[in-house]
Design an enzyme around this catalytic site. Structure first.
Site, PDB file in Angstrom:
ATOM      1  N   CYS A 195     -26.316   8.979   2.799  1.00 46.54           N
ATOM      2  CA  CYS A 195     -25.425   8.612   1.700  1.00 46.54           C
ATOM      3  C   CYS A 195     -26.210   8.503   0.395  1.00 46.54           C
ATOM      4  O   CYS A 195     -27.273   7.866   0.339  1.00 46.54           O
ATOM      5  CB  CYS A 195     -24.726   7.295   2.001  1.00 46.54           C
ATOM      6  SG  CYS A 195     -23.606   6.738   0.690  1.00 46.54           S
ATOM      7  N   CYS A 237     -25.288   6.038   6.650  1.00 44.37           N
ATOM      8  CA  CYS A 237     -25.931   5.446   5.474  1.00 44.37           C
ATOM      9  C   CYS A 237     -27.188   6.206   5.047  1.00 44.37           C
ATOM     10  O   CYS A 237     -27.495   6.294   3.866  1.00 44.37           O
ATOM     11  CB  CYS A 237     -26.287   3.983   5.752  1.00 44.37           C
ATOM     12  SG  CYS A 237     -24.857   2.917   6.067  1.00 44.37           S
ATOM     13  N   LYS A 249       0.839  -1.211   0.000  1.00 49.72           N
ATOM     14  CA  LYS A 249       0.000   0.000   0.000  1.00 49.72           C
ATOM     15  C   LYS A 249       0.863   1.245   0.000  1.00 49.72           C
ATOM     16  O   LYS A 249       0.667   2.158  -0.822  1.00 49.72           O
ATOM     17  CB  LYS A 249      -0.912   0.008   1.221  1.00 49.72           C
ATOM     18  CG  LYS A 249      -1.800   1.256   1.316  1.00 49.72           C
ATOM     19  CD  LYS A 249      -2.194   1.597   2.737  1.00 49.72           C
ATOM     20  CE  LYS A 249      -1.055   2.272   3.473  1.00 49.72           C
ATOM     21  NZ  LYS A 249      -1.458   2.788   4.804  1.00 49.72           N
ATOM     22  N   CYS A 295     -18.916   6.921   5.087  1.00 48.56           N
ATOM     23  CA  CYS A 295     -18.873   5.454   5.216  1.00 48.56           C
ATOM     24  C   CYS A 295     -17.859   5.075   6.295  1.00 48.56           C
ATOM     25  O   CYS A 295     -16.889   4.364   6.055  1.00 48.56           O
ATOM     26  CB  CYS A 295     -18.509   4.823   3.872  1.00 48.56           C
ATOM     27  SG  CYS A 295     -18.914   3.066   3.754  1.00 48.56           S
TER      28      CYS A 295
END
Length: 281
Positions: free
Chosen positions: A262, A259, A182, A252
């Site tokens: 969203c 939610c 990463k 999130c």
């Protein structure tokens, strides 16, 4: 007698011509038999898997990110470097910021980088700094004692093997203590402006599973990276990390995701499932 001989010669010539024709025909038959034609039906079955509505999800997330700034926008690893320094020093800043970022919030990481830059964040200066003082400078980043060791060892390698610069490949970056895939892919993007892969941290890993952007649930960020790179267009690889990290910091979230507000809720598999924490609430 001469007529007979002429007739035999003619017959013999015909036979030879017929043999040549047969040989040519056989060759044509063989070439025709070896011709490989694409089967459109088979190719359609080999199409790359991709999640449904992913383009719409990206549009929604972009819209939400514009309206709701996140810590990564101003204090992310790419924002911590001093752009007035020499190119190799800027790259060193980016690498150190990425090494500090693991298990650390952007705000804490950014503050540690400010202290390091004020102290002097160059290869030579870090090598001159004692482990104790370096620990005081980066505290309270996550696992700060271990990161002191990683930073000192990595800095020594940069001094001895890379002329005080950082490696310019994922393979060599991953050989540095404390640097994983990463960090390496993000470092290639931010420090060398080269897209080599998707940087998948805990935010990208979590959100990709919630959105159904992986064929099956993945257990590690590295597994998620491979799944995403299998279908996500390459021109989105650089954007997706920054976009999803900010989305994960604001909406999130790992615990108590928003939610209800969203834009993706109607097409998000996680929200549609009864196990969604917000839906239960």
């Amino acid at each position: 007698m001469s007529m007979g001989l002429r007739g035999k010669r003619t017959l013999s010539s015909k036979i030879e011509i017929n043999k040549d024709e047969i040989s040519v025909q056989d060759t044509k038959k063989k070439r025709k038999h070896l011709t490989i034609k694409a089967d459109p039906d088979k190719n359609s079955n080999c199409s790359v898997w991709e999640p449904s509505n992913w383009q719409q999800v990206i549009d929604y997330v972009r819209t939400m990110r514009q309206d709701l700034p996140a810590p990564v926008d101003d204090m992310g690893c790419d924002q911590a470097a001093d752009r007035n320094e020499a190119p190799e020093v800027i790259r060193f800043h980016i690498l150190i910021s990425l090494m500090l970022s693991s298990q650390t919030r952007d705000e804490v990481n950014y503050a540690a980088m400010q202290r390091l830059k004020q102290h002097g964040l160059t290869v030579d200066k870090i090598l001159e700094t004692s482990d104790e003082n370096l620990g005081k400078l980066i505290y309270p980043v996550g696992f700060w004692k271990r990161k002191v060791e990683y930073i000192k060892r990595t800095t020594r390698i940069l001094k001895d093997n890379y002329n005080s610069d950082i490696p310019n490949s994922v393979k060599d970056l991953c050989q540095l203590p404390g640097v994983g895939p990463k960090m390496a892919h993000l470092c290639m993007s931010c420090a060398w402006n080269e897209v080599t892969g998707i940087g998948v941290d805990t935010h990208v890993h979590r959100i990709s599973n919630r959105l159904g952007w992986v064929k099956k649930t993945t257990k590690t960020p590295e597994d998620t990276r491979k799944e995403l790179e299998a279908w996500l267009p390459r021109d989105l690889w650089q954007e997706v990390n920054h976009m999803l990290v900010g989305f994960g910091q604001t909406i999130c979230r790992p615990i108590g995701p928003h939610c209800v507000t969203c834009l993706c809720k109607n097409i998000c598999p996680s929200f549609q499932q009864n196990s969604s924490p917000i839906k239960k609430k």
